[in-house]
Design an enzyme around this catalytic site. Structure first.
Site, short mmCIF file in Angstrom:
data_model
loop_
_atom_site.label_atom_id
_atom_site.label_comp_id
_atom_site.label_asym_id
_atom_site.label_seq_id
_atom_site.Cartn_x
_atom_site.Cartn_y
_atom_site.Cartn_z
N PRO A 274 0.74 -1.17 -0.47
CA PRO A 274 0.01 -0.08 0.27
C PRO A 274 0.77 1.01 0.29
CG PRO A 274 0.38 -0.72 2.57
CD PRO A 274 1.16 -1.79 1.52
N TRP A 275 -0.02 2.40 -0.53
CA TRP A 275 1.33 4.20 0.06
C TRP A 275 0.98 4.25 0.95
CZ3 TRP A 275 -2.07 6.62 2.86
CH2 TRP A 275 -3.63 6.47 2.51
N LYS B 139 5.09 -5.58 -6.62
CA LYS B 139 4.17 -4.25 -7.11
C LYS B 139 4.11 -3.44 -6.01
CE LYS B 139 -0.33 -3.86 -7.06
NZ LYS B 139 0.48 -1.48 -7.51
N SER C 67 2.51 -0.39 -4.77
CA SER C 67 1.77 0.78 -5.10
C SER C 67 1.54 1.55 -5.61
CB SER C 67 0.80 1.68 -3.59
OG SER C 67 -0.17 2.94 -3.95
N GLU C 68 1.06 1.83 -6.58
CA GLU C 68 0.78 2.60 -7.61
C GLU C 68 0.85 4.39 -7.70
OE1 GLU C 68 -1.76 1.05 -7.14
OE2 GLU C 68 -3.48 1.64 -8.36
N SER D 221 -6.43 -2.61 1.58
CA SER D 221 -8.13 -2.76 1.90
C SER D 221 -8.34 -3.82 1.53
CB SER D 221 -8.39 -1.35 1.12
OG SER D 221 -8.27 -1.86 -0.44
N GLU E 101 -3.09 -8.43 4.63
CA GLU E 101 -2.70 -8.09 5.98
C GLU E 101 -3.82 -6.73 5.19
OE1 GLU E 101 -1.66 -8.11 8.54
OE2 GLU E 101 0.01 -9.88 8.57
N CYS F 90 -3.41 1.84 9.70
CA CYS F 90 -3.88 0.16 9.77
C CYS F 90 -4.60 0.26 10.81
CB CYS F 90 -3.65 -0.72 9.14
SG CYS F 90 -1.82 -1.07 9.42
N GLU G 7 -13.34 2.89 8.45
CA GLU G 7 -12.13 2.55 8.36
C GLU G 7 -11.60 4.68 7.87
OE1 GLU G 7 -8.73 0.77 5.94
OE2 GLU G 7 -7.79 0.77 7.56
P1 NAD Z 1 -5.11 -0.41 -1.45
O1 NAD Z 1 -6.13 -1.11 -1.51
O2 NAD Z 1 -6.34 0.52 -2.43
O3 NAD Z 1 -4.07 -0.62 -2.24
C1 NAD Z 1 -3.32 -1.47 -1.72
C2 NAD Z 1 -2.73 -2.37 -3.13
O4 NAD Z 1 -3.25 -3.67 -3.58
C3 NAD Z 1 -1.66 -1.29 -4.38
O5 NAD Z 1 -0.49 -1.88 -4.64
C4 NAD Z 1 -2.56 -1.79 -5.23
O6 NAD Z 1 -2.54 -0.98 -6.45
C5 NAD Z 1 -2.93 -3.34 -5.10
N1 NAD Z 1 -4.57 -3.62 -5.27
C6 NAD Z 1 -5.59 -2.50 -6.09
N2 NAD Z 1 -6.80 -3.48 -6.09
C7 NAD Z 1 -6.03 -4.38 -6.38
C8 NAD Z 1 -6.41 -5.60 -7.41
N3 NAD Z 1 -7.91 -6.11 -7.84
N4 NAD Z 1 -5.90 -6.57 -7.69
C9 NAD Z 1 -4.29 -6.46 -7.09
N5 NAD Z 1 -3.95 -5.81 -6.59
C10 NAD Z 1 -4.48 -4.96 -6.36
O7 NAD Z 1 -4.99 0.00 -0.56
P2 NAD Z 1 -3.90 1.12 0.05
O8 NAD Z 1 -4.65 2.42 -0.75
O9 NAD Z 1 -2.62 1.44 -0.99
O10 NAD Z 1 -3.98 1.19 1.94
C11 NAD Z 1 -4.95 0.98 2.41
C12 NAD Z 1 -5.03 0.39 2.98
O11 NAD Z 1 -4.29 -0.48 3.68
C13 NAD Z 1 -5.52 0.79 3.98
O12 NAD Z 1 -7.21 -0.20 4.51
C14 NAD Z 1 -5.06 0.15 5.38
O13 NAD Z 1 -5.89 -0.31 6.56
C15 NAD Z 1 -4.31 -1.31 4.63
N6 NAD Z 1 -3.32 -1.19 5.85
C16 NAD Z 1 -3.46 -2.06 5.95
C17 NAD Z 1 -1.87 -2.80 6.98
C18 NAD Z 1 -2.06 -4.16 7.89
O14 NAD Z 1 -1.04 -4.56 8.70
N7 NAD Z 1 -3.34 -4.39 8.03
C19 NAD Z 1 -0.42 -2.34 6.83
C20 NAD Z 1 -1.22 -0.79 6.51
C21 NAD Z 1 -2.11 -0.49 5.44
#
Ligand code: NAD
Length: 503
Positions: free
Chosen positions: A174-175, A199, A201-202, A252, A273, A307, A405
């Site tokens: 994630p970002w 991969k 985050s973009e 997410s 996660e 998170c 969230e």
């Molecule tokens: P996101 O789900 O939008 O993106 C996370 C990653 O998943 C990115 O690299 C994104 O490109 C990729 N992704 C998105 N759609 C996908 C798909 N269909 N197939 C495969 N990959 C895909 O999350 P975000 O906005 O970057 O990060 C915030 C989220 O991450 C929050 O919900 C936060 O709680 C969670 N987070 C959890 C933890 C933990 O340890 N549990 C830690 C950090 C962040």
């Protein structure tokens, strides 16, 4: 509550006045890293990487395609036999060299992370130091595995347990902590003898690409590959790829569900996660100033884009007023600003315009639901996606702001009257990543902690994380564990080899 952009009465943003922390010549190549070198790949489009403080474009990074993922997976496959064959000592030495290289470049990584995410310098420092320590821990821990003892459990048959790497693992990050969440995957995956394709985050691929650049002469070609690009393309292909043995995602809930669906086709392992909505339960017997100080950090670290953030306070009704003013005093004293504006800046911007607007919508909805902003509650001046650190009180039970969230600098305060009610309400959300309780009663500190449905429960603190202990969630927060020897377990498989020794 006012969520418009009238900023006359609002906290000021401390600006760095355009002083770029690093020179653009220190940016990593804005391309994929496959088989030990940077490549443009097959794609024809790029992703704009934005500085969330200035809203300026930092650079444009190649967007990967399915073909790029296939090339990276093929490289990881070619590298797998050589990497898994190394002794734990030899692998540990290479991973330690990676840690040393990051240490030598720590300042640059911190500056780059802060530039891409807008995060305060103190957060970036913590991220980079923790990432280095994670490599060091995994380099050593993989040399000291434990399991069932070998022995004769059936007569004349010797049973031997082997812990094996899985093969090629796909990781998606994630970002909010781009480097740190990457390393929480990379370190145990490599230490356990797997190769990987990651991969990032973009929105925030820069420190991951820098890590690839910095370690290109240390890790054998193909052991660690990075494909930049979008989740729906690169992430999706990684999750469905038949030669990827496991997919590990931090992100997410929606992305976790998408990855799980894609992984089901090839019955690959999934490690998730996901999001959180951590409750912080403050009992009447708590050290209230101590709890307020803990929640200053625990609720607003990384500007609440965390998170495990303590974003949902449940406080006993008899001390609610006193606790709310203590927390309000803490939150009112935050220094808000750009990372280059000083080491004492504690709150930065939201990562993107889209996320900023999402957080503001949550604030508007909370206002409509009857919540009162004790502190903050609004956007701050542009440029930059800054939102004032916010405390919402008088929040009705079940309001959306207490269940969903928000992922910004927003903490809600609700009250309770009975211990059992506090536990039930702490557990009512679909997430189960983290929680904290504040009490001076020993019975309560053990009993309530054991009845809260979260992967980590702190007593009298929040968000203290250490590499020796597991991190991960229950319920909608996913499954699988980052950090500690539990992560090494997750990225290995158990094989039983039985020898017939009868003569
Ligand atoms: P996101 O789900 O939008 O993106 C996370 C990653 O998943 C990115 O690299 C994104 O490109 C990729 N992704 C998105 N759609 C996908 C798909 N269909 N197939 C495969 N990959 C895909 O999350 P975000 O906005 O970057 O990060 C915030 C989220 O991450 C929050 O919900 C936060 O709680 C969670 N987070 C959890 C933890 C933990 O340890 N549990 C830690 C950090 C962040």
């Amino acid at each position: 509550m006012n969520t418009t952009t009238d900023t006359t009465q609002r906290p000021k943003i401390r600006r760095a006045h355009g002083a770029a922390a690093i020179d653009s010549s220190q940016l990593p190549p804005a391309r994929h890293f496959i088989d030990g070198r940077f490549t443009e790949g097959q794609g024809t489009t790029t992703e704009q990487i934005i500085d969330p403080c200035s809203e300026d474009v930092i650079c444009n990074v190649a967007r990967g395609t399915s073909a790029d993922v296939d090339a990276a997976v093929a490289a990881a496959h070619r590298a797998a036999p050589g990497w898994r064959k190394l002794t734990p000592k030899a692998r540990g030495e290479i991973i330690t060299a990676v840690a040393d290289r990051l240490q030598e470049n720590a300042e640059l990584l911190m500056d780059l992370e802060s530039w891409n995410t807008g995060k305060p310098r103190a957060v970036a420092e913590d991220d980079v130091h923790f990432a280095i320590d994670c490599f060091r821990f995994m380099a050593g821990a993989q040399r000291a595995g434990t399991a069932l003892a070998s022995g004769e459990y059936a007569e004349d048959h010797l049973s031997v347990i082997q812990r094996e790497p899985l093969g090629v693992i796909g990781a998606i990050t994630p970002w909010n902590y781009p480097l740190l969440m990457g390393v929480w995957k990379i370190a145990p995956i490599l230490a356990a003898g797997n190769t990987l394709v990651l991969k990032a985050s973009e929105q925030t691929p820069l420190t991951t690409l820098k890590l690839a650049e910095l370690t290109a002469d240390i890790l054998p070609a193909g052991v660690f590959n990075v494909v930049a690009g979008q989740g729906s393309v690169v992430g999706q292909r990684l999750a469905e790829h038949p030669d990827v043995a496991m997919i590990a995602l931090t992100g997410s809930v929606g992305s976790g569900q998408a990855v799980s669906r894609a992984a089901a086709e090839s019955v690959k392992r999934v490690h998730l996660e996901l999001g959180g909505k951590a409750p912080a339960v403050v009992f009447a017997d708590a050290d209230l100033p101590g709890a307020a100080t803990a929640l200053r950090n625990g609720g607003y670290w990384n500007s609440g884009q965390e998170c495990g953030a303590a974003c949902r306070v449940l406080v006993h009704e008899s001390v609610a007023e006193e606790f709310t003013s203590l927390l309000a005093a803490e939150v009112s004293s935050f220094v808000i600003g750009e990372p280059g504006a000083g080491p004492d800046v504690e709150i930065g911007p939201m990562i993107s315009r889209a996320h900023y607007e999402r957080v503001l919508q949550h604030l508007e909805q909370a206002a409509q639901d009857g919540a009162r902003a004790v502190v903050g509650g609004s956007a701050l001046e542009r440029p930059g996606f800054f939102i004032a650190p916010t405390i919402l009180a008088d929040v009705p039970v079940g309001a959306a702001c207490t269940q969903e969230e928000i992922f910004g600098p927003v903490v809600t305060i609700e009250t309770f009257s009975e211990e059992q009610e506090a536990i039930d309400r702490a557990n009512e959300v679909p997430f189960g990543l983290a929680a904290s309780i504040y009490t001076t009663d020993t019975r309560r500190s053990h009993d309530v902690a054991s009845r809260i449905d979260a992967g980590t429960v702190w007593v009298n603190d929040h968000l203290v994380i250490t590499g020796e202990m597991p991190w991960g969630g229950f319920k909608g927060s996913g499954y699988g564990r980052d950090l500690s020897v539990y992560a090494l377990d997750d990225y290995t498989r158990t094989k039983h080899v039985m020898h017939n020794n009868a003569r």
